[in-house]
Design a protein around this motif. Structure first.
Motif, mmCIF file in Angstrom:
data_model
loop_
_atom_site.group_PDB
_atom_site.id
_atom_site.type_symbol
_atom_site.label_atom_id
_atom_site.label_comp_id
_atom_site.label_asym_id
_atom_site.label_seq_id
_atom_site.Cartn_x
_atom_site.Cartn_y
_atom_site.Cartn_z
ATOM 1 N N ASP A 130 0.811 -1.206 0.000
ATOM 2 C CA ASP A 130 0.000 0.000 0.000
ATOM 3 C C ASP A 130 0.854 1.270 0.000
ATOM 4 O OD1 ASP A 130 0.407 -1.366 2.603
ATOM 5 O OD2 ASP A 130 -0.257 0.555 3.418
ATOM 6 N N TRP A 131 2.058 1.207 0.573
ATOM 7 C CA TRP A 131 2.928 2.380 0.661
ATOM 8 C C TRP A 131 3.404 2.856 -0.707
ATOM 9 C CZ3 TRP A 131 7.826 1.787 -1.326
ATOM 10 C CH2 TRP A 131 8.260 0.466 -1.512
ATOM 11 N N MET A 132 3.319 1.987 -1.718
ATOM 12 C CA MET A 132 3.758 2.369 -3.060
ATOM 13 C C MET A 132 2.796 3.332 -3.743
ATOM 14 S SD MET A 132 5.155 -1.073 -4.881
ATOM 15 C CE MET A 132 6.591 -1.983 -4.284
ATOM 16 N N ILE A 133 1.547 3.337 -3.302
ATOM 17 C CA ILE A 133 0.491 4.015 -4.049
ATOM 18 C C ILE A 133 0.345 5.462 -3.597
ATOM 19 C CG2 ILE A 133 -1.981 4.003 -4.586
ATOM 20 C CD1 ILE A 133 -1.789 0.922 -4.009
ATOM 21 N N ASP A 134 0.481 6.360 -4.560
ATOM 22 C CA ASP A 134 0.271 7.786 -4.320
ATOM 23 C C ASP A 134 -1.037 8.179 -5.007
ATOM 24 O OD1 ASP A 134 0.261 10.500 -4.059
ATOM 25 O OD2 ASP A 134 2.146 10.852 -5.112
ATOM 26 N N PRO A 135 -2.095 8.416 -4.235
ATOM 27 C CA PRO A 135 -3.383 8.769 -4.868
ATOM 28 C C PRO A 135 -3.290 9.990 -5.766
ATOM 29 C CG PRO A 135 -3.684 8.268 -2.533
ATOM 30 C CD PRO A 135 -2.194 8.350 -2.771
ATOM 31 N N ALA A 136 -2.270 10.813 -5.558
ATOM 32 C CA ALA A 136 -2.121 12.006 -6.387
ATOM 33 C C ALA A 136 -1.586 11.678 -7.777
ATOM 34 C CB ALA A 136 -1.198 13.008 -5.698
ATOM 35 N N LYS A 137 -1.037 10.488 -7.943
ATOM 36 C CA LYS A 137 -0.563 10.077 -9.265
ATOM 37 C C LYS A 137 -1.789 9.817 -10.139
ATOM 38 C CE LYS A 137 2.183 6.571 -11.645
ATOM 39 N NZ LYS A 137 2.976 5.331 -11.516
ATOM 40 N N GLU A 138 -1.902 10.539 -11.229
ATOM 41 C CA GLU A 138 -3.159 10.585 -11.966
ATOM 42 C C GLU A 138 -3.522 9.274 -12.650
ATOM 43 O OE1 GLU A 138 -3.206 13.844 -14.633
ATOM 44 O OE2 GLU A 138 -3.113 15.367 -13.060
ATOM 45 N N SER A 139 -2.562 8.570 -13.193
ATOM 46 C CA SER A 139 -2.934 7.408 -13.994
ATOM 47 C C SER A 139 -1.909 6.294 -13.867
ATOM 48 C CB SER A 139 -3.057 7.820 -15.471
ATOM 49 O OG SER A 139 -3.422 6.720 -16.273
#
Length: 408
Positions: free
Chosen positions: A282-291
């Motif tokens: 889960d730590w890999m995921i940046d919700p701000a990364k658009e796509s």
């Protein structure tokens, strides 16, 4: 023009199941050391589970230096003006933040957010990358790259790889002429001259210890091996197989595709796949990364609470490992499965990685047990042992990130 059917040619063809395993570029040196003759199939290559003594091989990782043949690891060369954009769309992490000369541990998913694989991404140049992973993904990668200015090539056989791990690994490389290796930081890479070409060395590994990975053209593999072996005896270098490496990687809390989780393209049942949050990524995921692949499904699962699994670290009472043992709550209700387990000589504990069904491992963390069948003198004993959820990694060694490493 239609080719005539040749029954004799078909009869002479060797079934794929009988085809011999391929040999890595380092196989002549490995075979000379393989006293146990203990080989296994790694992605179609002949690889050693052990060479002489698994215990001594493990202690080489933690006490001196250990050499492991990485060549069967899948390796893709991804290059072109759109390479960064393509990889940023493919993987969970932000590739635009990956500088030239750096390495990124990452993962990638299908459109439903289920993990296809994890691996390491090496940025060799502005528009040149190497993606290393466990499984083969070339057709899927090529399909995804159709609209990008990028070329993708499988270089698994063309590039040989070695993993050099342990507290004296830096000293050995320095003695072997890798000048300035002590300044290399964790997840950094650098090219060093070798013969008429070069060796790419990264400060990475799968042991949780000080260590490096070395990549060279397959035709220069034996000369690289011999360059290290010249200084091997002085630095107590020992060649190791996967059994020792696996023990060290469990201590480090690292996961293995199709061991600790099932990759989305090999799962036969829908409930066997995993989202990144369900295997500790889960730590890999940046919700701000658009796509990126699976973004919508991953974020929706978080918002709606559809996460069904949790990957946890366990300590097991006693000294008997419990690979593939069932975990129970209050000794009765099944809570999940231990995917990897070992007795840690360094920690003097039995440790494990387990996949649990939520709320176990998240909301419910107490009164957990595992059922172990221990073999003693041709008889199995059923043992119910208490387990305790603990953070991963189980083992943290300051020397893994110390720069420069201690001069041993």
């Amino acid at each position: 023009m239609t080719r005539a059917f040749d029954r004799n040619r078909l009869a002479d063809a060797k079934p794929a199941v009988l085809a011999p395993l391929a040999e890595t570029p380092f196989h002549p040196r490995l075979a000379a050391l393989a006293l146990t003759n203990d080989w296994y199939d790694w992605a179609g290559f002949k690889a050693p589970a052990s060479l002489a003594d698994e215990e001594l091989e493990y202690f080489a990782i933690r006490s001196t230096a250990a050499l492991f043949d990485l060549s069967p690891m899948t390796k893709y060369c991804i290059a072109g003006p759109d390479a960064e954009a393509f990889l940023n769309r493919l993987t969970l992490r932000d590739v635009s933040k990956l500088a030239v000369g750096r390495v990124q541990y990452t993962a990638w998913c299908d459109d439903e957010g289920h993990v296809l694989d994890d691996g390491t991404l090496f940025r060799l140049g502005r528009d040149a990358f190497r993606l290393c992973c466990q499984e083969r993904h070339l057709p899927w990668l090529l399909d995804g790259a159709a609209r990008y200015g990028v070329t993708i090539a499988d270089e698994t056989e063309a590039v040989a790889g070695l993993s050099l791990q342990g507290p004296v690994s830096c000293a050995l490389l320095r003695a072997a002429g890798f000048a300035g290796i002590e300044t290399l930081k964790p997840f950094e890479l650098r090219a060093f001259p070798h013969v008429a070409g070069e060796v790419v060395v990264s400060r990475t590994g799968f042991t949780g210890d000080l260590g490096y990975e070395l990549f060279c053209p397959a035709e220069e593999a034996l000369s690289l091996w011999d360059r290290l072996a010249v200084h091997g005896e002085r630095h107590r270098l020992r060649v190791i197989g996967y059994s020792a490496l696996n023990r060290a990687r469990i201590e480090a809390g690292f996961i293995v595709a199709n061991a600790d989780f099932i990759t989305a393209d090999t799962a036969l049942r829908e409930d066997r796949v995993r989202l990144p949050d369900e295997i500790g990524l889960d730590w890999m995921i940046d919700p701000a990364k658009e796509s990126f692949n699976g973004r919508r499904a991953i974020l929706a699962a978080r918002e709606t609470g559809r996460l069904r699994h949790a990957l946890v670290g366990l300590e097991i009472e006693g000294s008997v490992p419990a690979p593939l043992a069932i975990v129970y709550h209050r000794r009765k209700r099944e809570a999940g499965l231990i995917t990897a387990s070992t007795w840690s000589p360094f920690l003097k504990k039995t440790i494990a990685i387990a996949s649990l069904e939520r709320p176990f491992g998240v909301g419910v963390v107490d009164d957990l047990w595992t059922e172990i069948y221990a073999l003693h003198e041709l008889a199995y004993s059923k043992l119910m042992k208490r387990v305790k959820i603990v953070p991963r990694p189980f083992l943290r060694l300051p020397r893994r990130i110390a720069t420069p490493p201690a001069d041993i």
